[in-house]
Design a protein around this motif. Structure first.
Motif, PDB file in Angstrom:
ATOM      1  N   LEU A  75      63.519  69.042  30.137  1.00 58.93           N
ATOM      2  CA  LEU A  75      61.673  69.851  29.636  1.00 58.93           C
ATOM      3  C   LEU A  75      61.790  71.704  29.687  1.00 58.93           C
ATOM      4  N   GLY A  76      62.073  72.208  28.360  1.00 58.19           N
ATOM      5  CA  GLY A  76      62.701  73.342  27.984  1.00 58.19           C
ATOM      6  C   GLY A  76      61.123  74.219  28.146  1.00 58.19           C
ATOM      7  N   THR A  77      61.556  75.820  28.848  1.00 59.92           N
ATOM      8  CA  THR A  77      60.409  76.101  28.836  1.00 59.92           C
ATOM      9  C   THR A  77      59.679  77.075  27.389  1.00 59.92           C
ATOM     10  N   SER A  78      60.300  77.556  26.831  1.00 64.35           N
ATOM     11  CA  SER A  78      60.223  78.017  25.380  1.00 64.35           C
ATOM     12  C   SER A  78      61.723  77.912  24.696  1.00 64.35           C
ATOM     13  N   PRO A  79      61.052  78.143  23.297  1.00 66.54           N
ATOM     14  CA  PRO A  79      62.276  78.091  22.089  1.00 66.54           C
ATOM     15  C   PRO A  79      63.262  78.683  22.174  1.00 66.54           C
ATOM     16  N   LYS A  80      63.460  79.642  22.888  1.00 68.37           N
ATOM     17  CA  LYS A  80      64.653  80.714  23.556  1.00 68.37           C
ATOM     18  C   LYS A  80      65.714  79.649  24.842  1.00 68.37           C
ATOM     19  N   VAL A 120      69.126  65.769  25.886  1.00 67.45           N
ATOM     20  CA  VAL A 120      68.045  65.880  24.890  1.00 67.45           C
ATOM     21  C   VAL A 120      66.884  67.681  25.947  1.00 67.45           C
ATOM     22  N   THR A 121      66.465  68.086  25.370  1.00 63.87           N
ATOM     23  CA  THR A 121      66.112  68.697  25.961  1.00 63.87           C
ATOM     24  C   THR A 121      65.020  69.819  25.151  1.00 63.87           C
ATOM     25  N   VAL A 122      63.767  69.164  25.753  1.00 71.29           N
ATOM     26  CA  VAL A 122      62.383  68.891  25.010  1.00 71.29           C
ATOM     27  C   VAL A 122      61.325  69.851  24.791  1.00 71.29           C
ATOM     28  N   TRP A 123      60.876  70.650  24.024  1.00 66.75           N
ATOM     29  CA  TRP A 123      59.940  71.920  23.958  1.00 66.75           C
ATOM     30  C   TRP A 123      58.473  71.214  23.251  1.00 66.75           C
ATOM     31  N   ASN A 124      57.300  71.890  23.406  1.00 68.28           N
ATOM     32  CA  ASN A 124      56.203  71.767  22.409  1.00 68.28           C
ATOM     33  C   ASN A 124      54.915  72.211  22.545  1.00 68.28           C
ATOM     34  N   ARG A 125      54.932  72.745  21.469  1.00 66.86           N
ATOM     35  CA  ARG A 125      53.490  74.006  21.676  1.00 66.86           C
ATOM     36  C   ARG A 125      52.181  74.148  23.216  1.00 66.86           C
ATOM     37  N   ASN A 126      52.735  72.073  23.057  1.00 62.22           N
ATOM     38  CA  ASN A 126      50.908  71.888  23.833  1.00 62.22           C
ATOM     39  C   ASN A 126      52.013  71.012  24.765  1.00 62.22           C
ATOM     40  N   ILE A 172      58.079  80.059  15.799  1.00 61.94           N
ATOM     41  CA  ILE A 172      59.236  79.182  16.752  1.00 61.94           C
ATOM     42  C   ILE A 172      60.171  79.562  16.543  1.00 61.94           C
ATOM     43  N   CYS A 173      60.318  80.514  15.629  1.00 56.30           N
ATOM     44  CA  CYS A 173      62.102  81.387  15.669  1.00 56.30           C
ATOM     45  C   CYS A 173      61.472  83.154  16.489  1.00 56.30           C
ATOM     46  N   ASN A 174      60.502  83.754  15.743  1.00 56.99           N
ATOM     47  CA  ASN A 174      60.028  84.999  16.305  1.00 56.99           C
ATOM     48  C   ASN A 174      59.596  85.616  17.812  1.00 56.99           C
ATOM     49  N   GLY A 175      59.500  86.832  18.211  1.00 52.83           N
ATOM     50  CA  GLY A 175      59.498  86.932  18.880  1.00 52.83           C
ATOM     51  C   GLY A 175      60.087  86.370  20.071  1.00 52.83           C
ATOM     52  N   PRO A 176      60.027  87.263  20.929  1.00 57.75           N
ATOM     53  CA  PRO A 176      60.653  87.343  22.655  1.00 57.75           C
ATOM     54  C   PRO A 176      61.178  85.818  23.164  1.00 57.75           C
ATOM     55  N   GLU A 177      60.308  85.106  23.028  1.00 60.00           N
ATOM     56  CA  GLU A 177      60.551  83.812  23.206  1.00 60.00           C
ATOM     57  C   GLU A 177      60.524  82.811  22.187  1.00 60.00           C
ATOM     58  N   GLY A 178      61.095  83.305  20.992  1.00 58.83           N
ATOM     59  CA  GLY A 178      61.753  82.474  20.307  1.00 58.83           C
ATOM     60  C   GLY A 178      62.891  82.203  19.821  1.00 58.83           C
ATOM     61  N   VAL A 179      63.150  80.865  18.565  1.00 56.16           N
ATOM     62  CA  VAL A 179      64.617  80.609  18.611  1.00 56.16           C
ATOM     63  C   VAL A 179      65.612  81.640  18.704  1.00 56.16           C
ATOM     64  N   ARG A 234      70.506  77.026  25.859  1.00 58.37           N
ATOM     65  CA  ARG A 234      70.519  75.689  26.664  1.00 58.37           C
ATOM     66  C   ARG A 234      71.634  75.103  25.806  1.00 58.37           C
ATOM     67  N   CYS A 235      71.602  74.839  24.643  1.00 59.38           N
ATOM     68  CA  CYS A 235      71.726  73.431  23.685  1.00 59.38           C
ATOM     69  C   CYS A 235      72.333  74.005  23.168  1.00 59.38           C
ATOM     70  N   ASP A 236      73.570  73.064  22.489  1.00 62.04           N
ATOM     71  CA  ASP A 236      74.659  73.251  21.679  1.00 62.04           C
ATOM     72  C   ASP A 236      74.284  73.315  19.768  1.00 62.04           C
ATOM     73  N   ILE A 237      72.880  72.130  19.975  1.00 66.16           N
ATOM     74  CA  ILE A 237      72.563  72.575  18.871  1.00 66.16           C
ATOM     75  C   ILE A 237      71.109  72.567  18.979  1.00 66.16           C
ATOM     76  N   THR A 238      70.277  73.107  18.561  1.00 62.44           N
ATOM     77  CA  THR A 238      68.586  72.732  18.697  1.00 62.44           C
ATOM     78  C   THR A 238      67.955  72.505  17.137  1.00 62.44           C
ATOM     79  N   ILE A 239      66.859  71.306  17.320  1.00 65.02           N
ATOM     80  CA  ILE A 239      66.900  71.033  16.066  1.00 65.02           C
ATOM     81  C   ILE A 239      64.950  71.488  16.250  1.00 65.02           C
TER      82      ILE A 239
END
Ligand code: NA7
Length: 286
Positions: free
Chosen positions: A47-52, A27-33, A74-81, A57-62
């Motif tokens: 530890l992930g550095t951004s939603p992107k 599991v790789t995690v990311w949180n805004r805070n 978290i989906c939009n923008g240059p660092e989004g999913v 990196r992951c097969d499935i992102t939740i």
């Protein structure tokens, strides 16, 4: 075993991600805070550095974030999913949003080559910790099949409900009924106490009859103890009621009771109880 990304480590997301790590998923995690990632990293999550970066990196992102605005953020923008999802990888949004928001996200993910499933959950903190959520999945069926081992860890039941939007709609139907029930229950308890009955007498009678249910049992005890420790933040229930009433408008479905219950939760929100448990709706009528 699929590698899993997890975005959003609030009350629900943290408990769900812990269960995935403990079940042996990578599991790789990311949180805004980012501070909220520490407990997960301590038990073995990456530890992930951004939603992107997580989606890359992951097969499935939740994702498990608060509301439609957060789900889109978290989906939009240059660092989004969407920027990271790429061909064939999967994105599962487990946040509670409306069907239109879910469709927007679905379109963005699929246009970027990814697969999308919405999977909001019925159940609050304890079922999230116990891995007994009810997961309401809809969207890409191949992703649903791929996600079942993870769903089996997080939930006790994960029906596939069809096209994108049907998971969101099911969740709003369920929570609209829950909010309405809680609102009338809080008024009933308050009325009974003012009439001179004891809380125990009222709860004993309710719990022995056809109205008995786990929510009345749990929240009834919280009313009487004036304990509003958060397992389901009241602000999220008001969001769900608001979205359900809007769905009723869209479908020309009269919902007089839900609309009034929504007003009760709005009143509680205005009184400053948004971060307390949904049981705090009782404070507005007691
Ligand atoms: P919480 O405990 O309020 O957690 C909300 C999470 O959403 C938390 O990780 C927040 O990050 C995150 N969030 C909120 N807004 C944003 C934006 N704009 N961008 C990125 N991340 C954001 O909620 P619950 O866990 O109880 O509930 C989650 C969902 O399940 C919700 O839809 C409920 O209705 C059902 P933060 O830690 O504040 O940085």
């Amino acid at each position: 075993m699929s590698t899993i990304g997890f975005l959003g480590l609030g009350i629900m997301g943290k408990a769900m991600a812990i269960n995935l790590v403990n079940a042996g998923f990578d599991v790789t995690v990311w949180n805004r805070n980012p501070a909220k990632c520490e407990d997960l990293v301590a038990i073995g999550a990456k530890l992930g550095t951004s939603p992107k970066s997580v989606a890359e990196r992951c097969d499935i992102t939740i994702a498990m974030v608060s509301d439609p605005a957060a789900a889109l953020d978290i989906c939009n923008g240059p660092e989004g999913v969407v920027a990271g999802i790429g061909e064939g990888r999967g994105y599962i949004d487990m946040s509670t949003v409306d069907d239109d928001t879910s469709s927007l996200i679905s379109n963005a993910i699929t246009q970027a080559g990814g697969r999308f499933l919405e999977a909001p959950v019925s159940g609050t903190k304890k079922p999230a910790e116990d891995g007994t959520l009810i997961i309401l999945a809809a969207g890409d069926e191949s992703l649903y099949q791929d996600a079942l081992p993870a769903f089996d860890v997080m939930g006790k039941m994960s029906p596939y409900l069809g096209e994108v939007g049907q998971g969101a709609n099911m969740k709003l139907v369920v929570n609209m009924m829950m909010g309405g029930m809680l609102s009338i229950f809080s008024e009933g308890i308050s009325l009974g106490l003012k009439a001179g009955l004891t809380g125990e007498q009222i709860l004993d009678v309710v719990n022995a009859g056809a109205m008995a249910n786990p929510m009345f049992k749990g929240k009834g005890a919280m009313f009487l103890e004036e304990n509003y420790t958060t397992s389901f933040p009241l602000k999220h229930m008001q969001k769900d009621m608001r979205l359900a009433v809007a769905l009723g408008d869209k479908l020309d479905q009269p919902m007089p009771t839900a609309a009034i219950a929504n007003e009760a939760f709005k009143q509680a929100l205005k009184a400053g109880f948004g971060d307390e448990d949904i049981a705090a709706v009782y404070k507005t009528v007691k």
